[in-house]
Design a protein around this motif. Structure first.
Motif, PDB file in Angstrom:
ATOM      1  N   GLN A 140      75.437  38.606  48.096  1.00 25.79           N
ATOM      2  CA  GLN A 140      76.761  39.182  47.878  1.00 25.79           C
ATOM      3  C   GLN A 140      77.221  38.974  46.443  1.00 25.79           C
ATOM      4  O   GLN A 140      77.734  39.900  45.793  1.00 25.79           O
ATOM      5  CB  GLN A 140      77.765  38.564  48.848  1.00 25.79           C
ATOM      6  CG  GLN A 140      77.549  38.958  50.294  1.00 25.79           C
ATOM      7  CD  GLN A 140      78.533  38.278  51.219  1.00 25.79           C
ATOM      8  OE1 GLN A 140      78.956  37.144  50.992  1.00 25.79           O
ATOM      9  NE2 GLN A 140      78.911  38.960  52.290  1.00 25.79           N
ATOM     10  N   ARG A 141      77.039  37.776  45.929  1.00 29.09           N
ATOM     11  CA  ARG A 141      77.467  37.468  44.561  1.00 29.09           C
ATOM     12  C   ARG A 141      76.697  38.276  43.537  1.00 29.09           C
ATOM     13  O   ARG A 141      77.281  38.866  42.621  1.00 29.09           O
ATOM     14  CB  ARG A 141      77.278  35.971  44.286  1.00 29.09           C
ATOM     15  CG  ARG A 141      77.701  35.530  42.885  1.00 29.09           C
ATOM     16  CD  ARG A 141      77.035  34.218  42.515  1.00 29.09           C
ATOM     17  NE  ARG A 141      75.594  34.364  42.386  1.00 29.09           N
ATOM     18  CZ  ARG A 141      74.742  33.339  42.292  1.00 29.09           C
ATOM     19  NH1 ARG A 141      75.193  32.104  42.356  1.00 29.09           N
ATOM     20  NH2 ARG A 141      73.443  33.541  42.150  1.00 29.09           N
ATOM     21  N   ASP A 142      75.376  38.319  43.650  1.00 29.30           N
ATOM     22  CA  ASP A 142      74.558  38.984  42.639  1.00 29.30           C
ATOM     23  C   ASP A 142      74.770  40.491  42.633  1.00 29.30           C
ATOM     24  O   ASP A 142      74.673  41.136  41.580  1.00 29.30           O
ATOM     25  CB  ASP A 142      73.081  38.655  42.865  1.00 29.30           C
ATOM     26  CG  ASP A 142      72.715  37.257  42.397  1.00 29.30           C
ATOM     27  OD1 ASP A 142      73.628  36.541  41.939  1.00 29.30           O
ATOM     28  OD2 ASP A 142      71.539  36.879  42.490  1.00 29.30           O
ATOM     29  N   ILE A 143      75.052  41.065  43.783  1.00 29.59           N
ATOM     30  CA  ILE A 143      75.322  42.501  43.839  1.00 29.59           C
ATOM     31  C   ILE A 143      76.711  42.807  43.290  1.00 29.59           C
ATOM     32  O   ILE A 143      76.885  43.705  42.452  1.00 29.59           O
ATOM     33  CB  ILE A 143      75.188  43.033  45.284  1.00 29.59           C
ATOM     34  CG1 ILE A 143      73.727  42.994  45.724  1.00 29.59           C
ATOM     35  CG2 ILE A 143      75.742  44.459  45.385  1.00 29.59           C
ATOM     36  CD1 ILE A 143      73.507  43.402  47.170  1.00 29.59           C
ATOM     37  N   ASN A 144      77.712  42.054  43.750  1.00 32.67           N
ATOM     38  CA  ASN A 144      79.095  42.361  43.398  1.00 32.67           C
ATOM     39  C   ASN A 144      79.491  41.907  42.002  1.00 32.67           C
ATOM     40  O   ASN A 144      80.286  42.567  41.326  1.00 32.67           O
ATOM     41  CB  ASN A 144      80.049  41.719  44.420  1.00 32.67           C
ATOM     42  CG  ASN A 144      79.875  42.289  45.816  1.00 32.67           C
ATOM     43  OD1 ASN A 144      79.500  43.443  45.970  1.00 32.67           O
ATOM     44  ND2 ASN A 144      80.124  41.476  46.829  1.00 32.67           N
ATOM     45  N   GLU A 145      78.940  40.766  41.538  1.00 37.70           N
ATOM     46  CA  GLU A 145      79.380  40.192  40.274  1.00 37.70           C
ATOM     47  C   GLU A 145      78.378  40.368  39.143  1.00 37.70           C
ATOM     48  O   GLU A 145      78.783  40.339  37.974  1.00 37.70           O
ATOM     49  CB  GLU A 145      79.673  38.697  40.457  1.00 37.70           C
ATOM     50  CG  GLU A 145      80.769  38.399  41.479  1.00 37.70           C
ATOM     51  CD  GLU A 145      80.991  36.909  41.657  1.00 37.70           C
ATOM     52  OE1 GLU A 145      80.497  36.120  40.812  1.00 37.70           O
ATOM     53  OE2 GLU A 145      81.649  36.527  42.639  1.00 37.70           O
ATOM     54  N   ARG A 146      77.110  40.531  39.455  1.00 37.56           N
ATOM     55  CA  ARG A 146      76.092  40.550  38.411  1.00 37.56           C
ATOM     56  C   ARG A 146      75.301  41.848  38.361  1.00 37.56           C
ATOM     57  O   ARG A 146      74.353  41.966  37.583  1.00 37.56           O
ATOM     58  CB  ARG A 146      75.146  39.345  38.573  1.00 37.56           C
ATOM     59  CG  ARG A 146      75.915  38.025  38.523  1.00 37.56           C
ATOM     60  CD  ARG A 146      75.030  36.808  38.662  1.00 37.56           C
ATOM     61  NE  ARG A 146      75.826  35.588  38.672  1.00 37.56           N
ATOM     62  CZ  ARG A 146      75.335  34.363  38.814  1.00 37.56           C
ATOM     63  NH1 ARG A 146      74.026  34.189  38.943  1.00 37.56           N
ATOM     64  NH2 ARG A 146      76.131  33.309  38.814  1.00 37.56           N
ATOM     65  N   GLY A 147      75.668  42.805  39.202  1.00 31.87           N
ATOM     66  CA  GLY A 147      75.081  44.135  39.144  1.00 31.87           C
ATOM     67  C   GLY A 147      73.599  44.190  39.418  1.00 31.87           C
ATOM     68  O   GLY A 147      72.892  45.045  38.852  1.00 31.87           O
TER      69      GLY A 147
END
Length: 214
Positions: A140-147
């Motif tokens: 979730q973090r890597d998709i939403n915050e790090r593209g």
């Protein structure tokens, strides 16, 4: 001035715990993310930087982090370090500084790696969360915050994240004064820790306590 270390697996909720404590502790708090101290590799292509193992201890500049923390504990300000996850490059901004605070928190997957840094910590917290939950949070973090794309996240998890957890990170639990089960979303644990910091930790420098909050 108090120095707290928060360690645990990627996606375990280290940042959440630090931020929750910051809202509950009645003192000024400075949170330092160890990721800001990744070594920079300006001479490498983006493709080559993508192939680096960002979960091994040697990827971090431990000497620089130790130097900055030591200066802050001595009441000196230090240049703020930043990191650009999309480019895999350091992104420091000239003229930005970190100022000394009443409480300094360093959080990161290898926050307990450097013995010199551990020795400076008044309280060491290890966040213990099941690995499947950590993986879901990381996605979730890597998709939403790090593209990042799911294929890239999965490959990184299998080739570096999980192996480095097994080799290094899970073993840092032995250095912890307190093992925080469930991560920063556990309100009861956070309340207990904040109360300890507010009421007791200002009297404590030196000795070692060990506890487990479940």
């Amino acid at each position: 001035m108090l120095f707290i270390g928060i360690c645990g697996a990627s996606g375990s909720g280290k940042s959440t715990l630090a931020n929750e404590l910051a809202t509950m502790v009645n003192r000024s708090i400075l949170i330092i993310n160890q990721d800001a101290y990744y070594y920079d590799h300006p001479d490498m292509s983006f493709e080559d930087r993508c192939l680096l193992n960002y979960d091994e201890p040697s990827i971090f500049d431990h000497d620089l982090l130790l130097e900055d923390v030591s200066k802050l504990l001595d009441g000196q300000r230090v240049p703020r370090k930043k990191y650009d996850y999309t480019a895999h490059r350091r992104a420091d901004v000239p003229g930005e500084y970190l100022e000394p605070h009443d409480v300094i928190i360093v959080e990161g997957i290898h926050a307990f790696y450097d013995e010199r840094l551990r020795e400076l910590m008044d309280l060491k917290l290890f966040v213990h969360v099941d690995q499947d939950i950590c993986l879901l949070r990381r996605i979730q973090r890597d998709i939403n915050e790090r593209g990042r794309a799911i294929d890239n996240i999965s490959m990184q998890y299998m080739t570096t994240v999980r192996p480095m957890f097994e080799q290094y990170i899970r073993n840092y639990e032995k250095y912890a004064d307190v093992i925080v089960v469930g991560g920063g979303k556990n309100a009861k644990i956070t309340e207990v820790l904040a109360g300890y910091i507010n009421n007791d930790l200002h009297l404590y420098r030196g000795g070692k306590n060990t506890g487990r909050f479940v």
